[in-house]
Write a protein that holds these residues in place. Structure first.
Motif, short mmCIF file in Angstrom:
data_model
loop_
_atom_site.label_atom_id
_atom_site.label_comp_id
_atom_site.label_asym_id
_atom_site.label_seq_id
_atom_site.Cartn_x
_atom_site.Cartn_y
_atom_site.Cartn_z
N ILE A 1 -5.93 -1.48 -7.22
CA ILE A 1 -4.53 -1.05 -7.33
C ILE A 1 -3.66 -2.19 -6.81
O ILE A 1 -3.84 -2.65 -5.69
N LYS A 2 -2.74 -2.65 -7.64
CA LYS A 2 -1.84 -3.73 -7.25
C LYS A 2 -0.52 -3.15 -6.74
O LYS A 2 -0.14 -2.04 -7.07
N ASN A 3 0.18 -3.93 -5.93
CA ASN A 3 1.51 -3.57 -5.40
C ASN A 3 1.46 -2.26 -4.61
O ASN A 3 2.35 -1.41 -4.75
N PHE A 4 0.44 -2.11 -3.79
CA PHE A 4 0.30 -0.89 -2.99
C PHE A 4 0.99 -1.10 -1.65
O PHE A 4 0.67 -2.04 -0.91
N THR A 5 1.92 -0.21 -1.32
CA THR A 5 2.72 -0.35 -0.11
C THR A 5 1.82 -0.33 1.13
O THR A 5 0.99 0.57 1.30
N GLY A 6 2.02 -1.31 1.99
CA GLY A 6 1.25 -1.42 3.21
C GLY A 6 0.07 -2.35 3.09
O GLY A 6 -0.45 -2.84 4.10
N ILE A 7 -0.35 -2.64 1.84
CA ILE A 7 -1.48 -3.54 1.62
C ILE A 7 -1.00 -4.86 1.02
O ILE A 7 -1.06 -5.90 1.66
N ASP A 8 -0.51 -4.84 -0.20
CA ASP A 8 0.00 -6.07 -0.82
C ASP A 8 1.45 -5.94 -1.26
O ASP A 8 1.94 -6.76 -2.03
N SER A 9 2.13 -4.90 -0.80
CA SER A 9 3.56 -4.74 -1.05
C SER A 9 4.20 -4.26 0.26
O SER A 9 3.62 -3.41 0.95
N PRO A 10 5.35 -4.80 0.64
CA PRO A 10 5.91 -4.52 1.96
C PRO A 10 6.52 -3.13 2.08
O PRO A 10 6.94 -2.53 1.10
N TYR A 11 6.56 -2.63 3.31
CA TYR A 11 7.33 -1.43 3.65
C TYR A 11 8.33 -1.80 4.73
O TYR A 11 7.98 -2.39 5.75
N GLU A 12 9.60 -1.48 4.48
CA GLU A 12 10.67 -1.79 5.43
C GLU A 12 11.05 -0.50 6.15
O GLU A 12 11.77 0.35 5.60
N PRO A 13 10.60 -0.33 7.39
CA PRO A 13 10.88 0.93 8.11
C PRO A 13 12.36 1.09 8.40
O PRO A 13 13.08 0.10 8.55
N PRO A 14 12.85 2.33 8.48
CA PRO A 14 14.26 2.56 8.81
C PRO A 14 14.60 1.97 10.17
O PRO A 14 13.78 1.99 11.09
N LEU A 15 15.81 1.47 10.29
CA LEU A 15 16.26 0.90 11.57
C LEU A 15 16.91 1.96 12.45
O LEU A 15 16.71 1.95 13.67
N GLU A 16 17.66 2.88 11.84
CA GLU A 16 18.33 3.94 12.61
C GLU A 16 18.25 5.26 11.84
O GLU A 16 19.26 5.78 11.36
N PRO A 17 17.05 5.84 11.72
CA PRO A 17 16.93 7.10 10.98
C PRO A 17 17.56 8.25 11.76
O PRO A 17 17.63 8.22 13.00
N GLU A 18 18.02 9.25 11.02
CA GLU A 18 18.55 10.44 11.69
C GLU A 18 17.45 11.18 12.44
O GLU A 18 17.69 11.75 13.52
N ILE A 19 16.24 11.19 11.89
CA ILE A 19 15.10 11.86 12.53
C ILE A 19 13.89 10.93 12.46
O ILE A 19 13.58 10.37 11.39
#
Length: 634
Positions: free
Chosen positions: A588-606
């Protein structure tokens, strides 16, 4: 050569008056890296006597430092001001230089040849009247030569000087010159250039730069300086209709209100009618105000303040136009775009368009095609990468006044800015407004969002669950919806997997497809908010920019970002679908967390840390936070 020495005048006022009467030619030098652009400009400055004695002495010392032998001068050092440029022997930034002859004044932009700095070359070309395209006689026409020539043609430059340089290194061979010239003319035949003047030169030795060289008896054309001095560049911008983008509303006191800006085309006189766009309101010019007093007429290039006979609403970024020949107004266009960022252009992502003094949000709604700079073939593409050129459809969040770029360079060009970094990532040239922009209008509805929500006794909100695959988004969202339903609330859940079976079944998992995936879900969520529902959205949605876009689609307080946070190893341990295992195996190509990035929220409400909370505990946190915020009571 002596004819280009600075003339002598009896006093400084006479000299300044003579300078003001000279015409001005703006030109650029462009081409591939190390083709001799900086050396040529340094030679022009030297031969036009624009170097002081102390500069010349310093230049000689610098030339020895960087390896030049004897009394020879490295003319490139006059222009390559950055230390990094001198050390590498290349131009990085755009260097602007001024010089003059008896006949004309010149502003020259030495633009970088390296592919990485194509954006700087485009910046220099945007205001030029003529382009000197440099070609190393040993290398011939290169890809960067083609790219720069294409950009020159796109930006409306119609006069090209083809300097085939370093002729001394090919023994001034006419056959080499003829071959390169024939190849370039064939390549550039449909670029729309009014003239292509080819000149064989040696910038280092000075051949055919200021005077004709005895080493090229087969060349009977003018030397470069003579051609620059005499070429006629007719600008028809003054013949075009009046346009003045408003830079500033000038209100020094209650008795004066004027609109300041630079006239970019045409002319205007007191008593003439103007129209303000995009509002369409018209009035009559009362005065043309400057620091030196009122004018009887303002023409292209002058910065003035206009006062009007009527009090009409005009703001910074609006455009004052000739009343009987106004600019067009639209919020959707087809445009040609040069992308100038390492990060690819992604359709559906929100950018900032800056057009004159106007800034607005912009999305590329469709990439029509990408243009191959070598063959000019139209290629299917979904994105644009660094230095790539394509034709795209764009949509803005408001209407703007414009003229097509080919009709008015100052009214049809724009730059694209990344909203996260504030970096300029592209430039665009408007081709035309899309017809549907003027055919589609919002329909006014009598039943409002507020009425629909009050009928359901709730406040509409989007609960946007984001996180890695396996973090628990769908599980927590499902429990939250069941608890809301038990409280009598009207809800709907949009789950990533479910939506990809229907609405988004045509999208894959590339960055461009992920952006479009979130854009569509955001639009659906907005409709559900308008229906008065509580919408639960469970998507990985890896990019902050796209989550921000959805937040801006709705009113403040109607978007709650719920970060379902689990460390990668924990999420991977819950891999009931076997997706992580396949991704690590390359299946599987472009899988988030493996070979595609995840940008975590900076100021989530929860923020839910699901490695520490059970799904029921996480759902209870969500319900409690919504209750505390008063969203579950009406």
């Amino acid at each position: 050569m002596d004819g280009y020495a600075a003339p002598q005048f009896a006093d400084i006022e006479t000299y300044l008056d003579s300078q003001l009467k000279k015409s001005l030619l703006r030109f650029i030098t462009c081409g591939s890296v190390d083709d001799g652009k900086s050396t040529l400009i340094g030679r022009l400055l030297y031969e036009s006597k624009m170097i002081f004695d102390d500069q010349l002495a310093s230049l000689k010392n610098e030339s020895k430092k960087f390896g030049t032998q004897g009394e020879e001068i490295d003319f490139a050092l006059l222009v390559d001001g950055l230390a990094a440029e001198r050390e590498q022997g290349i131009t990085i930034d755009v260097a602007y230089r001024f010089f003059s002859t008896d006949r004309r004044k010149f502003i020259v932009a030495d633009t970088p040849g390296h592919e990485q700095y194509t954006r700087n070359m485009a910046t220099g070309a945007s205001t030029a009247d003529l382009a000197i395209v440099m070609i190393d006689a040993r290398k011939g026409v290169l890809t960067q030569t083609r790219r720069h020539s294409f950009i020159v043609s796109l930006l409306g430059i119609r006069h090209v000087v083809l300097c085939i340089n370093k002729m001394d290194l090919v023994d001034y061979d006419q056959a080499t010159y003829d071959k390169i010239l024939a190849e370039y003319r064939t390549f550039a035949s449909d670029f729309g250039f009014d003239s292509i003047q080819a000149i064989p030169v040696s910038a280092l030795a000075g051949d055919n730069v200021v005077t004709n060289s005895e080493r090229t008896p087969w060349y009977d054309g003018p030397p470069l300086m003579e051609y620059l001095d005499t070429v006629e560049i007719r600008s028809d911008i003054r013949d075009k209709a009046f346009r003045m983008p408003v830079q500033w509303v000038n209100r020094p006191n209650l008795d004066f209100r004027g609109f300041a800006g630079q006239v970019v085309s045409g002319s205007i006189r007191p008593g003439e009618r103007v129209r303000a766009l995009p509002s369409g309101k018209a009035s009559t010019v009362s005065r043309i105000v400057t620091m030196d007093g009122d004018l009887d007429v303002a023409v292209e290039g002058q910065s003035v303040t206009l006062t009007l006979a009527d009090e009409i609403d005009i703001s910074r970024g609006d455009v004052l136009c000739a009343d009987q020949d106004p600019a067009e107004v639209s919020d959707q266009f087809q445009a040609t775009m040069l992308w100038m960022s390492d990060s690819a252009m992604l359709p559906g992502r929100s950018y900032v368009m800056k057009m004159g003094a106007r800034e607005c949000q912009m999305q590329v709604t469709e990439e029509r095609y990408r243009i191959d700079v070598n063959t000019r073939a139209h290629e299917a593409a979904k994105t644009l990468g660094l230095n790539e050129i394509g034709v795209v459809n764009i949509a803005l969040d408001r209407e703007v006044a414009f003229d097509p770029y080919n009709d008015n360079r100052r009214m049809g060009g724009f730059i694209v800015i990344d909203r996260m970094t504030n970096e300029t990532v592209g430039l665009g040239l408007i081709n035309f407004a899309l017809r549907r922009a003027s055919n589609i209008h919002r329909q006014s509805l009598d039943v409002s969002k507020e009425l629909r929500a009050s009928m359901k006794a709730q406040k509409p909100v989007i609960l946007w669950f984001t996180g890695l695959s396996g973090a628990g988004k769908s599980t927590v969202a499902n429990i939250v919806e069941k608890r809301l339903a038990a409280m009598g609330k009207h809800t709907y859940t949009l789950d990533g997997d479910n939506v990809r079976h229907g609405l988004n079944n045509d999208l894959g998992f590339t960055d461009a497809d992920r952006v479009e995936n979130i854009r569509r879900v955001g639009e659906v969520s907005k409709l559900m908010i308008d229906a008065g529902l509580i919408v639960l959205v469970s998507f990985i949605s890896p990019f902050r920019a796209e989550r921000r876009i959805v937040r801006q689609m709705v009113e403040e307080g109607e978007f709650w970002e719920v970060f379902v946070d689990a460390p990668l190893d924990v999420a991977e341990s819950r891999d009931v679908k076997g997706l992580y295992k396949k991704a690590r195996a390359g299946e599987i190509k472009n899988f988030t967390g493996i070979d595609s990035p995840y940008e975590p929220p900076l100021e989530p409400e929860i923020h839910l840390e699901t490695d520490k909370l059970s799904p029921d505990e996480a759902a209870e946190v969500v319900i409690q936070r919504l209750t505390e915020a008063g969203l579950l009571s009406q």
